[in-house]
Scaffold this motif. Structure first.
Motif, PDB file in Angstrom:
ATOM      1  N   ARG A  37      36.367 -19.144 146.990  1.00  0.00           N
ATOM      2  CA  ARG A  37      37.026 -20.449 147.023  1.00  0.00           C
ATOM      3  C   ARG A  37      38.103 -20.401 148.103  1.00  0.00           C
ATOM      4  O   ARG A  37      38.733 -19.362 148.306  1.00  0.00           O
ATOM      5  CB  ARG A  37      37.729 -20.767 145.696  1.00  0.00           C
ATOM      6  N   HIS A  73      39.508 -14.899 143.903  1.00  0.00           N
ATOM      7  CA  HIS A  73      38.420 -15.766 144.371  1.00  0.00           C
ATOM      8  C   HIS A  73      38.564 -16.086 145.866  1.00  0.00           C
ATOM      9  O   HIS A  73      37.575 -15.988 146.604  1.00  0.00           O
ATOM     10  CB  HIS A  73      38.346 -17.044 143.536  1.00  0.00           C
ATOM     11  N   ASP A 117      32.271 -15.817 139.218  1.00  0.00           N
ATOM     12  CA  ASP A 117      32.099 -16.415 137.895  1.00  0.00           C
ATOM     13  C   ASP A 117      30.605 -16.560 137.668  1.00  0.00           C
ATOM     14  O   ASP A 117      29.931 -17.345 138.344  1.00  0.00           O
ATOM     15  CB  ASP A 117      32.801 -17.774 137.822  1.00  0.00           C
ATOM     16  N   GLU A 139      37.741 -14.344 129.485  1.00  0.00           N
ATOM     17  CA  GLU A 139      36.804 -14.922 130.465  1.00  0.00           C
ATOM     18  C   GLU A 139      35.536 -14.062 130.545  1.00  0.00           C
ATOM     19  O   GLU A 139      35.473 -13.110 131.319  1.00  0.00           O
ATOM     20  CB  GLU A 139      37.462 -15.012 131.853  1.00  0.00           C
ATOM     21  N   TRP A 170      32.864 -14.747 131.850  1.00  0.00           N
ATOM     22  CA  TRP A 170      32.092 -15.059 133.063  1.00  0.00           C
ATOM     23  C   TRP A 170      32.646 -14.412 134.341  1.00  0.00           C
ATOM     24  O   TRP A 170      31.991 -14.439 135.370  1.00  0.00           O
ATOM     25  CB  TRP A 170      32.069 -16.576 133.261  1.00  0.00           C
ATOM     26  N   HIS A 171      33.869 -13.884 134.304  1.00  0.00           N
ATOM     27  CA  HIS A 171      34.578 -13.468 135.528  1.00  0.00           C
ATOM     28  C   HIS A 171      34.389 -11.964 135.777  1.00  0.00           C
ATOM     29  O   HIS A 171      34.744 -11.129 134.944  1.00  0.00           O
ATOM     30  CB  HIS A 171      36.064 -13.809 135.375  1.00  0.00           C
TER      31      HIS A 171
HETATM   32 ZN   LIG Z   1      36.878 -16.357 138.001  1.00  0.00          ZN
END
Ligand SMILES: [Zn+2]
Length: 204
Positions: free
Chosen positions: A109, A143, A150, A179, A181-182
């Motif tokens: 990102r 990120h 993710d 989290e 997913w991370h």
């Molecule tokens: Zn993340």
């Protein structure tokens, strides 16, 4: 008695070495070749290949996964770190072979995008302290360094669970308890992931 036997064996091996050194010709010396494994994603086979270090990853055929934890560099990237991508592709291929789908729902990102997400989280949670447990500011988050993935956040969770169980083989680790997913490249491929941190507010 045991010590006597050991001494005799020691003497024999010494004699053996000496004899080899003198005669030199008929005795074959079998030397143990030691090498470190180098992890590569082979683009032709589309899977992880482990090569000895004296060969290494093959340019044009392999993408190296790197041989240690991957950390922030000096220059801000514009995309996901290539070694992190190679780690993910290797894991994705291994998961697929077991019938498990895995996707990067968010990887690299921009800092601006990360700031936007951070400010949005502050509004959602009505406090910076709570928001930072879920979304880090642009300058701190990994990120924008292209070092955080993710996985399956907007998809079925099974792929992320698979990666949590098997990611260390590819150098990818789940990081936070809150989290699922991370993931980040916290260890060398084949390493052991560190214990989970409670949440993202636990800055290293
Ligand atoms: Zn993340």
């Amino acid at each position: 008695m045991f010590f006597v036997a050991v001494l005799l064996m020691g003497a024999a091996s010494l004699f053996g070495l000496a004899a080899d050194a003198i005669t030199d010709d008929k005795s074959k010396v079998v030397q143990e070749i030691k090498f470190s494994p180098v992890y590569c994603f082979n683009t032709g086979l589309e899977k992880l290949i482990v090569r000895p270090d004296f060969i290494g990853c093959v340019i044009g055929e392999d993408h190296p996964l790197g041989e240690s934890e991957i950390t922030e560099g000096t220059e801000r990237p514009t995309d996901i770190n290539p070694q992190v991508l190679a780690r993910f592709q290797s894991a994705q291929a291994a998961a697929k072979a077991e019938g498990i789908e895995m996707s990067i729902d968010s990887g690299y990102r921009t800092i601006q995008r990360q700031e936007y997400l951070f400010n949005r989280a502050i509004k959602e949670h009505n406090s910076v302290e709570e928001a930072i447990k879920w979304v880090l500011p642009g300058e701190i988050s990994r990120h924008p360094w292209g070092l955080a993935l993710d996985i399956n956040l907007h998809h079925e969770k099974t792929g992320a669970s698979w990666l949590e169980a098997n990611g260390a083989t590819f150098g990818l680790c789940r990081v936070y308890e809150n989290e699922w997913w991370h993931f980040e490249p916290l260890v060398a491929p084949g390493g052991i992931c560190p214990p989970l941190k409670p949440d993202a507010s636990q800055v290293k």
